[in-house]
Design an enzyme around this catalytic site. Structure first.
Site, PDB file in Angstrom:
ATOM      1  N   ASP A 202       2.096   9.601   3.528  1.00  0.00           N
ATOM      2  CA  ASP A 202       1.224   8.868   2.601  1.00  0.00           C
ATOM      3  C   ASP A 202      -0.111   9.639   2.443  1.00  0.00           C
ATOM      4  O   ASP A 202      -0.566   9.879   1.323  1.00  0.00           O
ATOM      5  CB  ASP A 202       0.976   7.455   3.153  1.00  0.00           C
ATOM      6  CG  ASP A 202      -0.033   6.674   2.330  1.00  0.00           C
ATOM      7  OD1 ASP A 202       0.357   6.112   1.291  1.00  0.00           O
ATOM      8  OD2 ASP A 202      -1.218   6.637   2.721  1.00  0.00           O
ATOM      9  N   LYS A 206      -1.759  11.741  -0.910  1.00  0.00           N
ATOM     10  CA  LYS A 206      -3.138  11.523  -1.372  1.00  0.00           C
ATOM     11  C   LYS A 206      -3.936  12.828  -1.349  1.00  0.00           C
ATOM     12  O   LYS A 206      -4.696  13.118  -2.278  1.00  0.00           O
ATOM     13  CB  LYS A 206      -3.814  10.455  -0.508  1.00  0.00           C
ATOM     14  CG  LYS A 206      -3.196   9.065  -0.722  1.00  0.00           C
ATOM     15  CD  LYS A 206      -3.659   8.096   0.348  1.00  0.00           C
ATOM     16  CE  LYS A 206      -3.084   6.702   0.155  1.00  0.00           C
ATOM     17  NZ  LYS A 206      -3.329   5.827   1.309  1.00  0.00           N
TER      18      LYS A 206
HETATM   19  N1  HSE Z   1      -0.216   2.468   3.465  1.00  0.00           N
HETATM   20  C1  HSE Z   1      -1.462   2.921   2.943  1.00  0.00           C
HETATM   21  C2  HSE Z   1      -2.511   2.935   4.050  1.00  0.00           C
HETATM   22  C3  HSE Z   1      -1.991   2.020   1.819  1.00  0.00           C
HETATM   23  O1  HSE Z   1      -2.264   2.477   5.168  1.00  0.00           O
HETATM   24  O2  HSE Z   1      -3.591   3.444   3.793  1.00  0.00           O
HETATM   25  C4  HSE Z   1      -1.470   2.386   0.471  1.00  0.00           C
HETATM   26  O3  HSE Z   1      -1.906   3.666   0.081  1.00  0.00           O
END
Ligand code: HSE
Ligand code: NAP
Length: 428
Positions: A202, A206
């Protein structure tokens, strides 16, 4: 003069539901401030029978997302479905139909962003994505606009709230990784399958998006070295603290000798660094520019309302540009010259469990020396017939450290390779 802008929404789950409620609450104030009246005219979902926010006029619900993006009564499309397909083709169809799009879909942008930006540029319409990185924290617009002229050297971000929450509980309460993860799941931060968060993917998506915008090059998730937090132990955290560091999962994008390096890994951050004070599920992005110096943007990196706030800002921007007859500046992305993580130069923390017998320390030190990895400090703790050796190295090359690890694994006396952490400070 007020102009009504009709919004088609793809997805009405956590974020979509909050967007509907926020817009219902703020529509009048927004209209008074901006002269734009945002009206939701269509909403696509999978299941018509699921509960939706009370503010939603259920007559606008449909299970046909294609009908939303081509509808005559939709001027702008917002995508909050959270899937690659059919989101990709839906956004293309919306752009081809002359409708600007706003999305929170980081996976889509981090894998197919270059093509989608090209489709938006060809259509002369906005593709806006402030909500895709850092939830409610304004990051994309400052990078694209305020810092458009800035020679950015490095971006370091805590861009995943779940892992920051887990590491905070381990640091402040002495929780084990497993207990902290269970608490994150109970509080709804971590998914039942937490792989995307704890594996660093994730954050990888980003930081790929941040790197693309900051450096003007196409960076995809496949280009990002991703290492998560699953191997971090209480020993690593305690040792870091004794040395004046805090362990954080960082997404780093940097420009070194004309190449772009993009990586996600846990790191020892000096306790005095602004990122060290970012606790719990908060996010922050620390930017180092040659002219502007150091900047940090901090806030709620996830959550339905903060993310909806970012979506609303993009919707208004898209609506304003549409009213002017076009789009804002689209990112122009050239091909990235990528820097392999093998070429990273950093100090390292390395923890090993070894048999506690004569000659073992010399053998271990010999392996480090063979690969040109110089020891700055070493500490040994007795653990019965084993010992834990913890090294801090001088600045070394990542490829040499990885070769060192492989050779250490083959030493009979090495029982376990524990943590390996890069130390934020003198790395290049
Ligand atoms: N799962 C992500 C986090 C949130 O824990 O930051 C969505 O981008
Ligand atoms: P979610 O709760 O799972 O909602 C997804 C919505 O999309 C649901 O309403 C679902 O319909 C609908 N949907 C999915 N596939 C569809 C299809 N093929 N056709 C029609 N509708 C479809 O997800 P979320 O948490 O709101 O996240 C949405 C997006 O925002 C993701 O890209 C996520 O990465 C991003 N984001 C989320 C956060 C956050 O804090 N949650 C933060 C930043 C970014 P049903 O309701 O009928 O199932």
């Amino acid at each position: 003069m007020t102009s009504a802008v009709r919004v088609g929404v793809l997805g009405c789950g956590n974020v979509g539901g909050a967007l509907v409620s926020l817009l219902a609450r703020e529509a009048n104030a927004i209209e008074a401030r901006t002269g734009i009246r945002l009206e939701i005219t269509r909403v696509a979902v999978r299941d018509l029978d699921k509960p939706r926010p009370p503010e939603l006029n259920r007559a606008v619900l449909t299970t046909d997302p294609n009908a939303v993006v081509t509808a005559d009564d939709v001027d702008v499309v917002v995508e909050i479905m959270g899937v690659l397909d059919p989101a990709d083709e839906l956004l293309r169809a919306a752009l081809a139909a002359g409708k600007p799009v706003v999305t929170a879909n980081k996976e889509l942008l981090a894998t197919r962003g270059v093509d989608l930006f090209a489709a938006a540029a060809a259509a002369g319409r906005d593709l806006l994505f402030e909500a895709a990185v850092g939830g409610g924290i304004p990051l994309i617009r400052p990078l694209r606009e305020s810092l458009a002229g800035e020679p950015i050297a490095r971006i370091m971000g805590i861009v995943n709230g779940t892992t920051n929450f887990i590491l905070t509980r381990m640091t402040e309460d002495g929780a084990t990784y497993e207990d902290a993860l269970t608490e994150a799941q109970r509080l709804g931060y971590a998914e039942p399958d937490p792989t995307a968060d704890v594996g660093g993917f994730d954050a990888g998506a980003k930081v790929a998006i941040l790197a693309s915008i900051a450096f003007g090059v196409g960076v995809s998730l496949d280009d990002v070295y991703c290492e998560g937090i699953t191997k971090i132990t209480a020993t690593d955290i305690a040792f870091a603290r004794r040395l004046g560091y805090v362990v954080k999962l960082l997404g780093i994008a940097e420009q070194v000798d004309g190449q772009i390096g993009v990586r996600v890994h846990p790191a020892m951050v000096p306790a005095t660094h602004p990122l060290a004070s970012v606790r719990d599920s908060f996010n922050a992005v620390f930017i180092e520019g040659d002219a502007v110096g150091e900047l940090m943007l901090y806030g709620r990196g996830a959550g339905a309302m903060p993310t909806s706030s970012a979506l609303l800002g993009d919707l208004l921007d898209a609506a304003h540009n549409l009213r002017q007859g076009g789009a804002g500046r689209a990112p122009v992305l050239s091909t990235a010259k990528l820097r392999s993580v093998d070429d990273l130069r950093s100090q390292y923390y390395l923890a090993l469990d070894v048999a506690d017998r004569p000659g073992v320390l010399a053998a271990v030190a010999g392996v480090l020396g063979n690969h040109g990895v110089s020891i700055q400090s070493m500490e040994q703790q007795g653990l019965g017939d084993e010992a834990r050796l913890v090294f801090i190295t001088h600045v070394a090359r990542e490829a040499d450290v990885q070769k060192t690890l492989r050779d250490l694994e083959s030493l009979d006396a090495v029982r376990k390779i524990g943590g390996l952490l890069r130390v934020i400070g003198d790395e290049k």
